[in-house]
Design a protein around this motif. Structure first.
Motif, PDB file in Angstrom:
ATOM      1  N   PHE A 104       0.808  -1.217   0.000  1.00 42.02           N
ATOM      2  CA  PHE A 104       0.000   0.000   0.000  1.00 42.02           C
ATOM      3  C   PHE A 104       0.839   1.263   0.000  1.00 42.02           C
ATOM      4  O   PHE A 104       0.317   2.358  -0.222  1.00 42.02           O
ATOM      5  N   CYS A 105       2.132   1.161   0.246  1.00 41.54           N
ATOM      6  CA  CYS A 105       2.998   2.334   0.290  1.00 41.54           C
ATOM      7  C   CYS A 105       3.023   3.123  -1.024  1.00 41.54           C
ATOM      8  O   CYS A 105       3.044   4.355  -0.987  1.00 41.54           O
ATOM      9  N   PRO A 106       3.001   2.481  -2.202  1.00 38.09           N
ATOM     10  CA  PRO A 106       2.954   3.277  -3.434  1.00 38.09           C
ATOM     11  C   PRO A 106       1.722   4.191  -3.499  1.00 38.09           C
ATOM     12  O   PRO A 106       1.789   5.289  -4.053  1.00 38.09           O
ATOM     13  N   HIS A 107       0.621   3.767  -2.909  1.00 36.43           N
ATOM     14  CA  HIS A 107      -0.576   4.606  -2.862  1.00 36.43           C
ATOM     15  C   HIS A 107      -0.346   5.820  -1.958  1.00 36.43           C
ATOM     16  O   HIS A 107      -0.777   6.932  -2.274  1.00 36.43           O
ATOM     17  N   VAL A 108       0.332   5.596  -0.845  1.00 37.48           N
ATOM     18  CA  VAL A 108       0.616   6.683   0.093  1.00 37.48           C
ATOM     19  C   VAL A 108       1.524   7.720  -0.571  1.00 37.48           C
ATOM     20  O   VAL A 108       1.300   8.924  -0.447  1.00 37.48           O
ATOM     21  N   VAL A 109       2.531   7.268  -1.301  1.00 40.15           N
ATOM     22  CA  VAL A 109       3.468   8.179  -1.959  1.00 40.15           C
ATOM     23  C   VAL A 109       2.736   9.017  -3.010  1.00 40.15           C
ATOM     24  O   VAL A 109       2.921  10.235  -3.075  1.00 40.15           O
ATOM     25  N   LEU A 117      -5.854   1.623   7.005  1.00 39.59           N
ATOM     26  CA  LEU A 117      -6.682   0.479   6.614  1.00 39.59           C
ATOM     27  C   LEU A 117      -6.768  -0.440   7.826  1.00 39.59           C
ATOM     28  O   LEU A 117      -5.865  -1.226   8.084  1.00 39.59           O
ATOM     29  N   GLU A 118      -7.842  -0.310   8.581  1.00 33.79           N
ATOM     30  CA  GLU A 118      -7.986  -1.121   9.789  1.00 33.79           C
ATOM     31  C   GLU A 118      -8.211  -2.589   9.449  1.00 33.79           C
ATOM     32  O   GLU A 118      -7.745  -3.462  10.153  1.00 33.79           O
ATOM     33  N   ASP A 119      -8.928  -2.838   8.368  1.00 35.03           N
ATOM     34  CA  ASP A 119      -9.086  -4.190   7.820  1.00 35.03           C
ATOM     35  C   ASP A 119      -9.123  -4.052   6.309  1.00 35.03           C
ATOM     36  O   ASP A 119     -10.112  -3.571   5.751  1.00 35.03           O
ATOM     37  N   VAL A 120      -8.025  -4.439   5.647  1.00 32.00           N
ATOM     38  CA  VAL A 120      -7.936  -4.243   4.201  1.00 32.00           C
ATOM     39  C   VAL A 120      -9.064  -4.946   3.461  1.00 32.00           C
ATOM     40  O   VAL A 120      -9.443  -4.523   2.372  1.00 32.00           O
ATOM     41  N   CYS A 121      -9.626  -5.989   4.061  1.00 35.11           N
ATOM     42  CA  CYS A 121     -10.698  -6.728   3.400  1.00 35.11           C
ATOM     43  C   CYS A 121     -11.996  -5.917   3.316  1.00 35.11           C
ATOM     44  O   CYS A 121     -12.897  -6.267   2.560  1.00 35.11           O
ATOM     45  N   ASP A 122     -12.077  -4.831   4.070  1.00 30.71           N
ATOM     46  CA  ASP A 122     -13.248  -3.953   3.993  1.00 30.71           C
ATOM     47  C   ASP A 122     -13.199  -3.026   2.787  1.00 30.71           C
ATOM     48  O   ASP A 122     -14.165  -2.316   2.513  1.00 30.71           O
ATOM     49  N   TYR A 123     -12.088  -2.998   2.072  1.00 34.86           N
ATOM     50  CA  TYR A 123     -11.892  -2.097   0.941  1.00 34.86           C
ATOM     51  C   TYR A 123     -11.571  -2.905  -0.311  1.00 34.86           C
ATOM     52  O   TYR A 123     -10.426  -3.342  -0.482  1.00 34.86           O
ATOM     53  N   TYR A 140      -3.093  -2.025   7.830  1.00 34.56           N
ATOM     54  CA  TYR A 140      -1.980  -1.185   7.377  1.00 34.56           C
ATOM     55  C   TYR A 140      -2.189   0.234   7.873  1.00 34.56           C
ATOM     56  O   TYR A 140      -3.309   0.753   7.887  1.00 34.56           O
ATOM     57  N   LEU A 141      -1.084   0.870   8.246  1.00 30.83           N
ATOM     58  CA  LEU A 141      -1.086   2.272   8.627  1.00 30.83           C
ATOM     59  C   LEU A 141       0.222   2.860   8.119  1.00 30.83           C
ATOM     60  O   LEU A 141       1.303   2.413   8.518  1.00 30.83           O
ATOM     61  N   GLY A 142       0.139   3.833   7.209  1.00 31.85           N
ATOM     62  CA  GLY A 142       1.353   4.396   6.636  1.00 31.85           C
ATOM     63  C   GLY A 142       1.236   5.886   6.406  1.00 31.85           C
ATOM     64  O   GLY A 142       0.138   6.424   6.251  1.00 31.85           O
ATOM     65  N   ALA A 143       2.399   6.560   6.378  1.00 37.49           N
ATOM     66  CA  ALA A 143       2.449   7.999   6.126  1.00 37.49           C
ATOM     67  C   ALA A 143       3.639   8.301   5.223  1.00 37.49           C
ATOM     68  O   ALA A 143       4.674   7.627   5.282  1.00 37.49           O
ATOM     69  N   PRO A 144       3.500   9.334   4.371  1.00 38.87           N
ATOM     70  CA  PRO A 144       4.588   9.685   3.457  1.00 38.87           C
ATOM     71  C   PRO A 144       5.714  10.436   4.157  1.00 38.87           C
ATOM     72  O   PRO A 144       5.501  11.116   5.158  1.00 38.87           O
ATOM     73  N   ILE A 156       6.786   5.559   5.905  1.00 39.15           N
ATOM     74  CA  ILE A 156       6.960   4.663   7.041  1.00 39.15           C
ATOM     75  C   ILE A 156       5.604   3.995   7.215  1.00 39.15           C
ATOM     76  O   ILE A 156       4.563   4.585   6.893  1.00 39.15           O
ATOM     77  N   CYS A 157       5.612   2.758   7.671  1.00 40.13           N
ATOM     78  CA  CYS A 157       4.339   2.065   7.835  1.00 40.13           C
ATOM     79  C   CYS A 157       4.448   0.979   8.893  1.00 40.13           C
ATOM     80  O   CYS A 157       5.546   0.530   9.234  1.00 40.13           O
ATOM     81  N   VAL A 158       3.280   0.606   9.396  1.00 42.73           N
ATOM     82  CA  VAL A 158       3.162  -0.549  10.278  1.00 42.73           C
ATOM     83  C   VAL A 158       2.093  -1.457   9.684  1.00 42.73           C
ATOM     84  O   VAL A 158       1.146  -0.993   9.048  1.00 42.73           O
ATOM     85  N   VAL A 159       2.278  -2.750   9.892  1.00 44.67           N
ATOM     86  CA  VAL A 159       1.408  -3.752   9.294  1.00 44.67           C
ATOM     87  C   VAL A 159       1.100  -4.820  10.330  1.00 44.67           C
ATOM     88  O   VAL A 159       1.949  -5.147  11.166  1.00 44.67           O
ATOM     89  N   ASP A 160      -0.105  -5.379  10.253  1.00 45.99           N
ATOM     90  CA  ASP A 160      -0.465  -6.492  11.127  1.00 45.99           C
ATOM     91  C   ASP A 160      -1.184  -7.544  10.290  1.00 45.99           C
ATOM     92  O   ASP A 160      -1.758  -7.238   9.244  1.00 45.99           O
ATOM     93  N   ILE A 161      -1.137  -8.783  10.768  1.00 47.38           N
ATOM     94  CA  ILE A 161      -1.838  -9.871  10.083  1.00 47.38           C
ATOM     95  C   ILE A 161      -3.236 -10.063  10.658  1.00 47.38           C
ATOM     96  O   ILE A 161      -3.956 -10.967  10.249  1.00 47.38           O
ATOM     97  N   GLU A 162      -3.604  -9.202  11.591  1.00 46.55           N
ATOM     98  CA  GLU A 162      -4.954  -9.169  12.170  1.00 46.55           C
ATOM     99  C   GLU A 162      -5.539  -7.782  11.933  1.00 46.55           C
ATOM    100  O   GLU A 162      -4.796  -6.801  11.893  1.00 46.55           O
ATOM    101  N   PRO A 163      -6.862  -7.657  11.811  1.00 46.30           N
ATOM    102  CA  PRO A 163      -7.452  -6.319  11.733  1.00 46.30           C
ATOM    103  C   PRO A 163      -7.100  -5.522  12.985  1.00 46.30           C
ATOM    104  O   PRO A 163      -7.009  -6.082  14.083  1.00 46.30           O
TER     105      PRO A 163
END
Length: 194
Positions: A104-109, A117-123, A140-144, A156-163
């Protein structure tokens, strides 16, 4: 009988066009960034993961073809830059490089704004991203990293395998830490006279 219409290119997500990529690459090369990992970036990713209580975090620089994780934090038991067994028992390669159409980082850039994205499956737009199926990414949570020249150098970003309910606090934290790292990059430029 059920009919499932075909999805374009096998998924709904399309990597956004990045008109700023050539300028970003020139800026990254001038700063000596995006081609090698540095202990300071790994330390920053470690601190980001701790602050966000996330199992994965990255300092990511993006060029025209790929993403480079100059800073990488992975859960205990996972090797930086090598394969390790995931919770499901399959192999997970957490190397320093990832294709530009993954994640998802290319989208942030391109957006030049933070993405929560608290749960990517919702989008539907993001649920089709290869990292969802290949790596099990669910949150996913990211900032440019926006420098004073106006270029988004990466994220920079943080990622989890759970919502995860990142909430406003998570958004403010990721934005503040992105500003902090951008400041460090600009001081680096001043000190080295780049």
């Amino acid at each position: 009988m059920r009919y499932d219409p075909p999805r374009p290119a096998g998924r709904l997500l399309l990597t956004p066009q990045d008109k700023d990529a050539p300028a970003r690459v020139r800026r990254l090369r001038r700063l000596g960034l995006g081609e090698r990992s540095e202990p300071a970036f790994d330390a920053f990713a470690d601190r980001l993961a701790h602050v966000a209580a996330a199992p994965y975090s990255m300092v990511n620089f993006i060029d025209e073809q790929q993403q480079f994780f100059a800073g990488l934090h992975t859960p205990d038991g996972f090797a930086r830059g090598g394969p390790a067994a995931s919770a499901g028992g399959s192999e997970l390669d957490l190397g320093r490089y990832m294709a530009r159409d993954h994640g998802f980082c290319p989208h942030v850039v391109v957006r030049r704004k933070a993405l929560v994205l608290e749960d990517v499956c919702d989008y539907p737009r993001f649920a089709g991203n290869p990292v969802v199926d290949e790596f099990g990414v669910r949150s996913y949570l990211g900032a440019p990293l926006l420098d004073s020249s106006g270029i988004a150098l990466g994220t920079i970003c943080v990622v989890d395998i759970e919502p995860r309910p990142w909430g406003r606090a998570g958004l403010e934290t990721i934005k503040a830490m992105a500003a902090e790292l951008t400041g460090q990059l600009e001081r680096r430029e001043e000190v080295h006279g780049i």
